[in-house]
Design a protein around this motif. Sequence first.
Motif, PDB file in Angstrom:
ATOM      1  N   PRO A  36      27.715  -3.922 -72.068  1.00 39.85           N
ATOM      2  CA  PRO A  36      26.673  -4.889 -72.415  1.00 39.85           C
ATOM      3  C   PRO A  36      27.189  -6.226 -72.933  1.00 39.85           C
ATOM      4  N   THR A  37      28.493  -6.306 -73.235  1.00 36.84           N
ATOM      5  CA  THR A  37      29.078  -7.545 -73.738  1.00 36.84           C
ATOM      6  C   THR A  37      30.369  -7.843 -72.994  1.00 36.84           C
ATOM      7  N   GLY A  38      30.539  -9.093 -72.592  1.00 38.29           N
ATOM      8  CA  GLY A  38      31.779  -9.590 -71.999  1.00 38.29           C
ATOM      9  C   GLY A  38      32.249 -10.773 -72.821  1.00 38.29           C
ATOM     10  N   SER A  39      33.362 -11.375 -72.413  1.00 36.78           N
ATOM     11  CA  SER A  39      33.854 -12.514 -73.189  1.00 36.78           C
ATOM     12  C   SER A  39      34.194 -13.686 -72.282  1.00 36.78           C
ATOM     13  N   VAL A  40      34.129 -14.880 -72.883  1.00 36.52           N
ATOM     14  CA  VAL A  40      34.554 -16.099 -72.208  1.00 36.52           C
ATOM     15  C   VAL A  40      35.423 -16.864 -73.205  1.00 36.52           C
ATOM     16  N   ALA A  41      36.642 -17.172 -72.802  1.00 36.49           N
ATOM     17  CA  ALA A  41      37.591 -17.884 -73.661  1.00 36.49           C
ATOM     18  C   ALA A  41      37.410 -19.391 -73.506  1.00 36.49           C
ATOM     19  N   ALA A  42      37.994 -20.132 -74.426  1.00 29.61           N
ATOM     20  CA  ALA A  42      37.896 -21.594 -74.402  1.00 29.61           C
ATOM     21  C   ALA A  42      38.477 -22.178 -73.117  1.00 29.61           C
ATOM     22  N   ASP A  43      39.478 -21.506 -72.530  1.00 29.73           N
ATOM     23  CA  ASP A  43      40.096 -22.017 -71.295  1.00 29.73           C
ATOM     24  C   ASP A  43      39.323 -21.628 -70.038  1.00 29.73           C
ATOM     25  N   GLY A  44      38.162 -20.948 -70.195  1.00 30.08           N
ATOM     26  CA  GLY A  44      37.336 -20.569 -69.050  1.00 30.08           C
ATOM     27  C   GLY A  44      37.570 -19.166 -68.535  1.00 30.08           C
ATOM     28  N   THR A  45      38.458 -18.395 -69.177  1.00 30.08           N
ATOM     29  CA  THR A  45      38.715 -17.026 -68.725  1.00 30.08           C
ATOM     30  C   THR A  45      37.550 -16.116 -69.106  1.00 30.08           C
ATOM     31  N   VAL A  46      36.961 -15.506 -68.090  1.00 27.95           N
ATOM     32  CA  VAL A  46      35.855 -14.565 -68.278  1.00 27.95           C
ATOM     33  C   VAL A  46      36.409 -13.159 -68.100  1.00 27.95           C
ATOM     34  N   THR A  47      36.073 -12.267 -69.033  1.00 32.99           N
ATOM     35  CA  THR A  47      36.506 -10.876 -68.964  1.00 32.99           C
ATOM     36  C   THR A  47      35.278  -9.977 -68.994  1.00 32.99           C
ATOM     37  N   LEU A  48      35.198  -9.099 -68.010  1.00 33.16           N
ATOM     38  CA  LEU A  48      34.116  -8.128 -67.882  1.00 33.16           C
ATOM     39  C   LEU A  48      34.730  -6.739 -67.854  1.00 33.16           C
ATOM     40  N   SER A  49      33.944  -5.733 -68.239  1.00 33.80           N
ATOM     41  CA  SER A  49      34.459  -4.365 -68.227  1.00 33.80           C
ATOM     42  C   SER A  49      33.316  -3.381 -68.068  1.00 33.80           C
ATOM     43  N   GLY A  50      33.689  -2.125 -67.864  1.00 37.68           N
ATOM     44  CA  GLY A  50      32.712  -1.061 -67.713  1.00 37.68           C
ATOM     45  C   GLY A  50      33.411   0.222 -67.322  1.00 37.68           C
ATOM     46  N   THR A  51      32.672   1.115 -66.693  1.00 40.12           N
ATOM     47  CA  THR A  51      33.230   2.382 -66.235  1.00 40.12           C
ATOM     48  C   THR A  51      32.863   2.593 -64.766  1.00 40.12           C
ATOM     49  N   TYR A  52      33.575   3.504 -64.123  1.00 40.84           N
ATOM     50  CA  TYR A  52      33.227   3.881 -62.753  1.00 40.84           C
ATOM     51  C   TYR A  52      33.643   5.325 -62.512  1.00 40.84           C
ATOM     52  N   ARG A  53      33.007   5.910 -61.517  1.00 41.77           N
ATOM     53  CA  ARG A  53      33.385   7.240 -61.018  1.00 41.77           C
ATOM     54  C   ARG A  53      33.095   7.227 -59.529  1.00 41.77           C
ATOM     55  N   CYS A  54      34.090   7.583 -58.734  1.00 39.47           N
ATOM     56  CA  CYS A  54      33.869   7.675 -57.290  1.00 39.47           C
ATOM     57  C   CYS A  54      34.438   8.988 -56.782  1.00 39.47           C
ATOM     58  N   ALA A  55      33.850   9.462 -55.682  1.00 45.10           N
ATOM     59  CA  ALA A  55      34.149  10.789 -55.181  1.00 45.10           C
ATOM     60  C   ALA A  55      35.401  10.840 -54.329  1.00 45.10           C
ATOM     61  N   SER A  56      35.561   9.922 -53.419  1.00 40.47           N
ATOM     62  CA  SER A  56      36.730   9.974 -52.546  1.00 40.47           C
ATOM     63  C   SER A  56      36.962   8.617 -51.929  1.00 40.47           C
ATOM     64  N   GLY A  57      38.184   8.385 -51.559  1.00 42.17           N
ATOM     65  CA  GLY A  57      38.539   7.159 -50.875  1.00 42.17           C
ATOM     66  C   GLY A  57      39.839   7.387 -50.120  1.00 42.17           C
ATOM     67  N   ARG A  58      39.758   7.348 -48.807  1.00 45.75           N
ATOM     68  CA  ARG A  58      40.963   7.547 -47.991  1.00 45.75           C
ATOM     69  C   ARG A  58      41.744   6.256 -47.845  1.00 45.75           C
ATOM     70  N   ASN A  59      41.101   5.153 -48.167  1.00 44.17           N
ATOM     71  CA  ASN A  59      41.686   3.829 -48.043  1.00 44.17           C
ATOM     72  C   ASN A  59      41.723   3.194 -49.427  1.00 44.17           C
ATOM     73  N   PRO A  60      42.304   2.002 -49.568  1.00 43.19           N
ATOM     74  CA  PRO A  60      42.287   1.339 -50.874  1.00 43.19           C
ATOM     75  C   PRO A  60      40.859   1.121 -51.367  1.00 43.19           C
ATOM     76  N   VAL A  61      40.642   1.428 -52.656  1.00 42.56           N
ATOM     77  CA  VAL A  61      39.329   1.280 -53.284  1.00 42.56           C
ATOM     78  C   VAL A  61      39.492   0.366 -54.502  1.00 42.56           C
ATOM     79  N   PHE A  62      38.507  -0.500 -54.723  1.00 46.61           N
ATOM     80  CA  PHE A  62      38.559  -1.468 -55.806  1.00 46.61           C
ATOM     81  C   PHE A  62      37.237  -1.508 -56.550  1.00 46.61           C
ATOM     82  N   VAL A  63      37.286  -1.927 -57.814  1.00 41.93           N
ATOM     83  CA  VAL A  63      36.083  -2.288 -58.554  1.00 41.93           C
ATOM     84  C   VAL A  63      36.094  -3.805 -58.631  1.00 41.93           C
ATOM     85  N   SER A  64      35.139  -4.435 -57.972  1.00 40.92           N
ATOM     86  CA  SER A  64      35.036  -5.889 -58.007  1.00 40.92           C
ATOM     87  C   SER A  64      33.865  -6.261 -58.907  1.00 40.92           C
ATOM     88  N   SER A  65      33.895  -7.489 -59.412  1.00 36.71           N
ATOM     89  CA  SER A  65      32.788  -7.937 -60.250  1.00 36.71           C
ATOM     90  C   SER A  65      32.562  -9.423 -60.056  1.00 36.71           C
TER      91      SER A  65
END
Length: 141
Positions: A36-65
């Motif tokens: 529910p909370t992320g951060s933004v630094a003075a230099d413009g860096t935005v940081t987001l976070s959370g959790t994930y669960r996935c069942a399978s991936g035969r290829n590269p898998v990513f969490v994008s935001s």
Amino acid sequence: MSLRPVLGAVASAALLLLLNVPMASADPSEVVTVDPTGSVAADGTVTLSGTYRCASGRNPVFVSSSVAKGDTGVRYGIGGTNAVCDHADHRWTNSAKLAPGSITGGTVRVQATVMELDSSSGLPLPRIHVSEEQDIKLVAG
């Protein structure tokens, strides 16, 4: 006979294929959350976070935001994290340095997506496992 109309039709079909990103089979055990909370630094860096669960991936898998503020229609990509698809819960954190002032503190709309690069067709195409969109609060940090 000119190949130009045929090539144009092939290019149009390829574009439609790319715009129609397929969802993986809906697996109710797959989930992605956004803290529910992320951060933004003075230099413009935005940081987001959370959790994930996935069942399978035969290829590269990513969490994008990505993040958007207000109704401008402008969305900023905020990094990508390698995902491990083993039916277990994992944390993700993505950061990106945006131009200072692009995104400031306050309420923002975040989208987090677990995506697999499926290369079964020979060309790596995105295949969405699960996606979530919600409002969070960005704080100075």
